[in-house]
Design a protein around this motif. Structure first.
Motif: not given
Length: 259
Positions: A158-164, A229-232, A239-242, A244-252
Motif C-alpha cells: 500500500f502506498e509503496g509500503w510492503r508488509v511481509d 510515527r513510523k509509516i506516516e 493519511r493511512l490510519i485514520k 473514526v470518532r466514536s468508532g475506532g480506526y480505518l485503514f484508508a
C-alpha cells in the motif's frame, strides 16, 4: 577391511535450543524466584540486578525476550526499554509494582510488548511470556506449531509500503527496512487485512490477540500512535490510519497482495 557393527548407532537430530530470557530485577529474592520459575518451565535464563548488567548481558547473551522491572537502582526500565528498542526488536515485557494506569501507558509507549503489574500470578506471567514469544515468531520448541494463518505467506502492499507477513518485515517505499515491535506488526497486519473498514478497539484487540484489556484500554491507541510515527509522512495529520470518532480506526489506502 573394518567390520560394520551389526546395529549401527542411530543419528539423532540435535535438541532444539530453549528460548532464552533476560530477567532484570533489583530485588534479589524476586529475581531468583523468577529465574527458578522460568527454568522449571522450559526456558534458559540470565539474571541482571541493574541496568548496567542488563546492557552487558544483552550484548553477550542475545536473549529472545527481556523481562524488565520498571524501578531499578541505576537506570529506570523506561530508559532501558528505549535503548533496547533503538537497537533491537527483541520483545520486552515490563513489570512494575506501580500498578497500571499512566505507568502502563508509559511502558507501552516506550516500546514494551506487554506490561504486567505486580503482584501477578506465576501462571499468567508464563502464559503471557509465551504469547509474546509466539507473536514475535520466537516460537517455543516445546510447543506444537499452530496452523499457518492465511496471511502468513502473503505480502501486503500500500502506498509503496510492503508488509511481509511471513518474515514479519516492513519496508518503506524507498526499500528501507523499518523496525516494528511484534505488537505493532500484529496491528499493522490487522489493518492491512481489513482495509477501508472501520475497526473498533475491541475488534482490533480480538484480531491481534493483544493483551491490553477491553476496548476502553488505551494500549491500542498507543500502538496506533507508534505505527503512525513510523509509516506516516505527518503523524499529526495521518493519511493511512485514520481515527473514526466514536468508532475506532480505518485503514484508508488500497491494499494489494503480492503472493
Amino acid at each position: 577391511m573394518l567390520a560394520m557393527p551389526a546395529n549401527p548407532p542411530i543419528a539423532h537430530a540435535p535438541a532444539p535450543q530453549l528460548p532464552h530470557l533476560l530477567i532484570v530485577d533489583d530485588d534479589r529474592d524476586h529475581r531468583l524466584l523468577l529465574g527458578r520459575l522460568f527454568g522449571e518451565n522450559g526456558f534458559r535464563v540470565s539474571l541482571a540486578p541493574d541496568g548496567a548488567t542488563m546492557l552487558r548481558l544483552f550484548e553477550a547473551a542475545k536473549p529472545d525476550l527481556v523481562i524488565l522491572d520498571l524501578m531499578l537502582p541505576d537506570e529506570d526500565g523506561l530508559s532501558l526499554c528505549r535503548r533496547i528498542r533503538a537497537a533491537s526488536d527483541v520483545p520486552v515485557i515490563m513489570v512494575s509494582a506501580l500498578g497500571r494506569g499512566p505507568h502502563k501507558i508509559a511502558g507501552l509507549d516506550t516500546g514494551a510488548d506487554d506490561y504486567i503489574a505486580k503482584p501477578f500470578e506465576s501462571g499468567e506471567l508464563i502464559a503471557r511470556t509465551r504469547a509474546v514469544l509466539r507473536r514475535s515468531r520466537r516460537m517455543l520448541p516445546v510447543e506444537q506449531a499452530l496452523p499457518a494463518r492465511k496471511s502468513q505467506g502473503r505480502t501486503y502492499c500500500f502506498e509503496g509500503w510492503r508488509v511481509d507477513a511471513a518474515r514479519r518485515e516492513v519496508h518503506s517505499p524507498e526499500g528501507v527496512l523499518v523496525t516494528l515491535t511484534s505488537g505493532e506488526i500484529d496491528l499493522l497486519l490487522a489493518f492491512a487485512e481489513h482495509p477501508q473498514t472501520i475497526l473498533s478497539r475491541e475488534h482490533l484487540v480480538e484480531l491481534t490477540r493483544h493483551r491490553g484489556g477491553d476496548g476502553q484500554d488505551r494500549s491500542v491507541d498507543i500502538l496506533v500512535s507508534r505505527i503512525r510515527r513510523k509509516i506516516e509522512r505527518n503523524p499529526r495529520a495521518p493519511r493511512l490510519i485514520k481515527t473514526v470518532r466514536s468508532g475506532g480506526y480505518l485503514f484508508a489506502p488500497t491494499v494489494t497482495l503480492e503472493e
